[in-house]
Design an enzyme around this catalytic site. Structure first.
Site, PDB file in Angstrom:
ATOM      1  N   HIS A  76       1.957   4.315  -3.027  1.00 44.48           N
ATOM      2  CA  HIS A  76       1.941   5.783  -2.911  1.00 44.48           C
ATOM      3  C   HIS A  76       3.232   6.363  -3.472  1.00 44.48           C
ATOM      4  O   HIS A  76       3.223   7.345  -4.228  1.00 44.48           O
ATOM      5  CB  HIS A  76       1.817   6.205  -1.436  1.00 44.48           C
ATOM      6  N   HIS A 107       0.841  -1.203   0.000  1.00 38.63           N
ATOM      7  CA  HIS A 107       0.000   0.000   0.000  1.00 38.63           C
ATOM      8  C   HIS A 107       0.879   1.256   0.000  1.00 38.63           C
ATOM      9  O   HIS A 107       0.684   2.169  -0.808  1.00 38.63           O
ATOM     10  CB  HIS A 107      -0.905  -0.030   1.241  1.00 38.63           C
ATOM     11  N   GLU A 108       1.857   1.294   0.909  1.00 37.26           N
ATOM     12  CA  GLU A 108       2.712   2.478   1.029  1.00 37.26           C
ATOM     13  C   GLU A 108       3.639   2.632  -0.173  1.00 37.26           C
ATOM     14  O   GLU A 108       3.848   3.743  -0.666  1.00 37.26           O
ATOM     15  CB  GLU A 108       3.530   2.400   2.324  1.00 37.26           C
TER      16      GLU A 108
END
Length: 226
Positions: free
Chosen positions: A28, A24-25
């Site tokens: 980004h 998820h990170e």
């Protein structure tokens, strides 16, 4: 067998959660890089190495605490550093960067839902008990992976600072309102932690009560499981 399956699935679910949060990170960071901001890359945060993404509270303490309280682990990794001043269109590109994380989790869930459909078909066609039992273990783990990633996706899409949804929603707001809205992250975090503590004390599942019907309906639709 049921006890051993539960223990195995629980242990692997926690590992899956950590991995899903890291992806998820990283998503980004890659989105920001593609949009012109190389801050995450220069800080070595576009790696799968979990050590560079661990946040003591969000990655370790909170998931363990939530697992023992609600029987479902949840948390976050150390936020990927982003410099919005490197974007051509700050508000739009921040929204796209924020959306990349939940979209990555949804993509994982979607791809695995296709795999789970193939596995269910294999279990129905195969009459060998030993193979069916082996597939049952794998099926349980993949099921947890899909559900965890769907929770990560839709929880983070809640339009409440500091969650990703606040930046996605903010991309559609007028500039004067946007900057006031997205600068409330510290206050939002205090409110969020307060709600979690209130939920624990009152034995309520505020977020789960909202998200669970959404997540489970999508899970059943994607996998075909009843």
């Amino acid at each position: 067998m049921e006890f051993s399956l539960h223990v195995i699935v629980t242990f692997i679910s926690i590992i899956i959660l950590f991995g899903s949060i890291i992806i998820h990170e990283i998503s980004h960071g890659f989105a920001a890089f593609w949009l012109g901001d190389d801050t995450a890359k220069r800080n070595g945060r576009l790696k799968l190495n979990p050590l560079v993404h661990i946040d003591l509270f969000g990655t370790i303490i909170l998931p363990i605490m939530l697992f023992f309280i609600f029987k479902f682990p949840f948390g976050w990794a150390k936020p990927v550093p982003i410099n919005p001043y490197n974007f051509k269109n700050m508000k739009r590109d921040m929204g796209i960067t924020a959306l990349a994380g939940p979209l990555a989790n949804f993509t994982i869930a979607f791809v695995l839902s296709l795999l789970i459909r193939l596995m269910i078909g294999s279990m129905n066609l195969n009459s060998g008990a030993t193979i069916a039992i082996g597939l049952q273990y794998v099926l349980a783990i993949i099921t947890q992976l899909i559900i965890i990633n769907l929770y990560l996706c839709f929880f983070n899409l809640i339009p409440f600072p500091p969650l990703d949804g606040s930046k996605v929603f903010g991309a559609f707001l007028p500039d004067t309102i946007y900057y006031k809205y997205v600068t409330q992250e510290r206050l939002g975090m205090v409110i969020f932690v307060g709600l979690m503590l209130f939920s624990s004390i009152m034995k309520l599942d505020i977020f789960g009560g909202i998200l669970s019907p959404i997540v489970m309906n999508i899970f059943h639709f994607m996998t075909g499981m009843k």
